[in-house]
Design a protein around this motif. Sequence first.
Motif, PDB file in Angstrom:
ATOM      1  N   GLN A   1     -55.143   2.269  39.476  1.00  0.00           N
ATOM      2  CA  GLN A   1     -54.824   2.569  40.860  1.00  0.00           C
ATOM      3  C   GLN A   1     -56.082   3.083  41.515  1.00  0.00           C
ATOM      4  O   GLN A   1     -56.808   3.891  40.956  1.00  0.00           O
ATOM      5  CB  GLN A   1     -53.717   3.623  40.933  1.00  0.00           C
ATOM      6  CG  GLN A   1     -52.401   3.109  40.353  1.00  0.00           C
ATOM      7  CD  GLN A   1     -51.266   4.050  40.644  1.00  0.00           C
ATOM      8  OE1 GLN A   1     -51.312   4.776  41.619  1.00  0.00           O
ATOM      9  NE2 GLN A   1     -50.245   4.007  39.834  1.00  0.00           N
TER      10      GLN A   1
ATOM     11  N   ASP B   1     -49.946   0.213  36.148  1.00  0.00           N
ATOM     12  CA  ASP B   1     -50.780   1.103  35.365  1.00  0.00           C
ATOM     13  C   ASP B   1     -51.247   0.426  34.093  1.00  0.00           C
ATOM     14  O   ASP B   1     -50.649  -0.505  33.603  1.00  0.00           O
ATOM     15  CB  ASP B   1     -50.010   2.386  35.000  1.00  0.00           C
ATOM     16  CG  ASP B   1     -48.865   2.086  34.067  1.00  0.00           C
ATOM     17  OD1 ASP B   1     -48.063   1.204  34.423  1.00  0.00           O
ATOM     18  OD2 ASP B   1     -48.790   2.713  32.999  1.00  0.00           O
TER      19      ASP B   1
ATOM     20  N   VAL C   1     -52.450   0.266  45.188  1.00  0.00           N
ATOM     21  CA  VAL C   1     -51.685   0.661  44.023  1.00  0.00           C
ATOM     22  C   VAL C   1     -51.323  -0.582  43.241  1.00  0.00           C
ATOM     23  O   VAL C   1     -50.773  -1.535  43.793  1.00  0.00           O
ATOM     24  CB  VAL C   1     -50.385   1.411  44.419  1.00  0.00           C
ATOM     25  CG1 VAL C   1     -49.618   1.795  43.178  1.00  0.00           C
ATOM     26  CG2 VAL C   1     -50.723   2.632  45.246  1.00  0.00           C
TER      27      VAL C   1
ATOM     28  N   PHE D   1     -56.107   6.377  37.275  1.00  0.00           N
ATOM     29  CA  PHE D   1     -56.265   6.314  38.718  1.00  0.00           C
ATOM     30  C   PHE D   1     -57.752   6.369  39.060  1.00  0.00           C
ATOM     31  O   PHE D   1     -58.552   6.935  38.316  1.00  0.00           O
ATOM     32  CB  PHE D   1     -55.543   7.479  39.399  1.00  0.00           C
ATOM     33  CG  PHE D   1     -54.089   7.589  39.035  1.00  0.00           C
ATOM     34  CD1 PHE D   1     -53.124   6.964  39.805  1.00  0.00           C
ATOM     35  CD2 PHE D   1     -53.684   8.299  37.913  1.00  0.00           C
ATOM     36  CE1 PHE D   1     -51.777   7.052  39.473  1.00  0.00           C
ATOM     37  CE2 PHE D   1     -52.346   8.399  37.566  1.00  0.00           C
ATOM     38  CZ  PHE D   1     -51.401   7.770  38.354  1.00  0.00           C
TER      39      PHE D   1
ATOM     40  N   LEU E   1     -52.543   9.293  45.304  1.00  0.00           N
ATOM     41  CA  LEU E   1     -52.139   8.306  44.313  1.00  0.00           C
ATOM     42  C   LEU E   1     -50.948   8.862  43.559  1.00  0.00           C
ATOM     43  O   LEU E   1     -50.846  10.074  43.357  1.00  0.00           O
ATOM     44  CB  LEU E   1     -53.291   8.002  43.357  1.00  0.00           C
ATOM     45  CG  LEU E   1     -54.546   7.414  44.010  1.00  0.00           C
ATOM     46  CD1 LEU E   1     -55.660   7.255  42.993  1.00  0.00           C
ATOM     47  CD2 LEU E   1     -54.249   6.075  44.671  1.00  0.00           C
TER      48      LEU E   1
END
Length: 326
Positions: free
Chosen positions: A6, A18, A15, A124, A107
């Motif tokens: 992200q 993950d 975004v 992130f 985030l």
Amino acid sequence: MLNGEQIQEESELYVTPDSGPRSSFHSLAGAYLVGTINPELYRFPEDKSETDFPEGNIGRLWFSVEYERESERLLVSLIKARKLQPPSGSCNPLVKIYLLPDERRYLQSKTKRQNFNPQFDEDFVFQISSTVLFQRTLKFCVYHVDKQKKHLLLGQVIFPLKNETLAEDGKVAIWRDLEPDNLEPPSEHGDLQFSLSYNDYLARLTVVVLRARGLKLQNERNGTGVCVRVSLMNHNQLIKSKRTTAIIGSSNPLYNETFSFKVDQLELDATSLSLSVLPGDETSSLGCVIVGPFMYTRGKELEHWNEMISKPKELVKRWHTLSLSS
């Protein structure tokens, strides 16, 4: 998208799904005994971060931080949380990550369902120039998502980058205990949060200036910033003063700066500390608070001092109301 991470740039937010966890552990290979060496002497200390929780703890968060200077990317890995304390019998946690002073963009992790001890393992990225990196602060807000999809804040972690070494050659897991959000409105002139500690063996009085909130800034002061001057007093006589760096353009500045003073234990009853919030040019005061023994203080300021004395070598943290008359 960049490697399933992200990414937050200064102008917009992206975004994407993950990625897997990044290992922050190292293995030890080839250990063996030589002669009469006692292997007990070479054991690694037990990690008690998941078992030792102080009284009143509302949860603990693990994360790691790296900075890639060439690409100007701040890499934040959200690892896990433990012992979360939601108001109801269920816990659906998620984490929002801010790079302060920008509180408009963040985030966000995935929501974990029915889990008081969630494992996040999410990465992130914040795009940030190296010239301003150490003026920024990471803020992790842990929420519980209820049945009506409302986000209820369980606690937060404030992590200033100014005192950190952000290496590119490996990550180390960091943990911090969650702090409750102070929901009380700021006092008339603002508030100051700091920690006190006294080490009787070293005769050392330590002050950690953490942050201020609700300061009444004037436009002309924004260019010079705001600092905190810490003054050690003995019988109302100034012994020594130290000051933080000046933070520009914020009525809620974050400092996280530590100062130590040499104070003999026999002098504690005659010693006090004055903390003044000042514009960078120190021409006037935005507010002040004095902590010390009964000779000089009452109320919360006296309680903070007495708690410091009763808990030697332990940092005792509190908020205090600023006053123009101190």
